[in-house]
Design an enzyme around this catalytic site. Structure first.
Site, PDB file in Angstrom:
ATOM      1  CB  SER A   1      64.381  74.984  28.804  1.00 54.63           C
ATOM      2  OG  SER A   1      63.384  75.149  29.772  1.00 54.63           O
TER       3      SER A   1
ATOM      4  CG  ASP B   1      63.163  68.039  32.917  1.00 52.23           C
ATOM      5  OD1 ASP B   1      62.471  68.723  33.706  1.00 52.23           O
ATOM      6  OD2 ASP B   1      63.503  68.436  31.789  1.00 52.23           O
TER       7      ASP B   1
ATOM      8  CG  HIS C   1      64.907  71.469  32.923  1.00 49.45           C
ATOM      9  ND1 HIS C   1      64.352  70.966  31.773  1.00 49.45           N
ATOM     10  CD2 HIS C   1      64.838  72.818  32.799  1.00 49.45           C
ATOM     11  CE1 HIS C   1      63.956  71.947  31.000  1.00 49.45           C
ATOM     12  NE2 HIS C   1      64.261  73.092  31.590  1.00 49.45           N
TER      13      HIS C   1
END
Length: 334
Positions: A168, A266, A298
């Site tokens: 991320s 995601d 995610h």
């Protein structure tokens, strides 16, 4: 990273802003993090036999790191060195977050590496680019005599086999570090073999791919970034959109290979795919590899590092680090 839990509001203060599930900000300037504040101590993990310890690496800013290493490896064996940057939208989580701690134990065991997880400063008390500055300073520290004399690193780490891995926001920072190495004298001393970008946090003002049909989640990511980064360029700031006007793109990325991993559910998926495609179009020098995992969202692997798809993700990262000579340009895991 989108955590599941939330803390109750503190009574007696008017709410100014809430970005669920990350943070609640009050009109008096105080705030409550809604997740990522739990702490797991370092030590020996009984399941993976990976051991860890915390060290202070940047005294001026108070930035620490957690070092992981397999306890079963011979003392004479030198292992690849991974610098890891956790996710959390630059708002939550830390090197002591139990979810990350248990996940990194599993990753280190699978990859057979020495790993340094960097505890960079977070928004809002430390506005961007503090996190990027801390990550760059950590890379400078790796090149220093102090790092190379740190006992665990001196005994086990091969500084000539260096990788950046992040999920991320941590994957986002890995990109920016490699671009900065391209133009900085530090790039002459620090040679990256590769980058593992797990569900990278990139974005942009104009929707692409699945974002077009999901304006609700598009607006949520927009508002989250606009809280994290105060910029007149908004979601086209070069920090979040490497392909916006004025951004350097990916040409000359200072490493030999890049693995981009995305999750099918995601909302950031198409940004990761675009990043991979731009790497391929650039013609190098970094060799681009891509993996998409069906049916998950995610950073699913942070929440359940023992699930089969997380294990496949770890094996794919291990393949990046311990190259087996096979081609993995594009791969889909169902």
């Amino acid at each position: 990273m989108a955590p599941a839990g939330a803390m109750p509001a503190v009574q007696g203060r008017n709410l100014s802003l809430e970005i669920f599930p990350y943070i609640r900000v009050h009109k008096d300037g105080t705030f409550d993090r809604l997740a990522g504040f739990e702490i797991a101590p370092p030590g020996i993990d009984p399941e993976t036999h990976v051991e860890s310890k915390d060290i202070l690496i940047l005294p001026d800013t108070g930035v620490s790191a957690r070092i992981y290493r397999p306890s079963s490896v011979s003392a004479t064996t030198k292992l690849p060195l991974v610098i890891y940057f956790h996710g959390g939208a630059f708002i939550i989580s830390s090197i002591a977050d139990p979810k990350y701690h248990f996940c990194l134990n599993a990753l280190v065991a699978e990859c057979n590496v020495v790993l340094i997880s960097v505890d960079y400063r977070r928004v809002p008390e430390h506005p961007l680019p503090a996190a990027y500055d801390d990550s760059w300073a950590a890379l400078q520290w790796i090149a220093s005599e102090e790092a190379q004399s740190e006992p665990w690193l001196r005994e086990r780490a091969d500084f000539n086999r260096l990788f950046l891995i992040g999920d991320s926001g941590g994957a986002n920072m890995s990109h920016h570090l490699a671009m900065r190495l391209r133009d900085d004298v530090l790039g002459e001393r620090v040679k990256l073999l590769g980058i593992g970008m797990i569900q990278p946090y990139f974005w942009g003002k104009m929707p692409i791919g699945a974002e077009v049909a999901d304006p609700g989640r598009k607006a949520w990511v927009d508002s989250t970034w606009q809280f994290v980064c105060v910029s007149d360029k908004g979601c086209d700031d070069p920090l979040i959109n490497p392909f916006a006007d004025g951004s350097p793109g990916v040409d000359g990325l200072a490493c030999k290979k890049v693995l981009v991993i995305v999750s099918q559910k995601d909302i950031l998926r198409d940004r990761g795919r675009l990043y991979y495609e731009k790497l391929v179009e650039s013609g190098g020098p970094a060799e681009a590899e891509f993996m998409e995992i069906d049916g998950v969202d995610h950073v699913f692997h942070i929440y359940d590092p023992s699930c089969e798809k997380a294990k496949k993700l770890f094996k794919r990262v291990a393949s990046l680090i311990n190259s087996d000579g096979k081609s993995h340009e594009k791969e889909t895991v169902e």
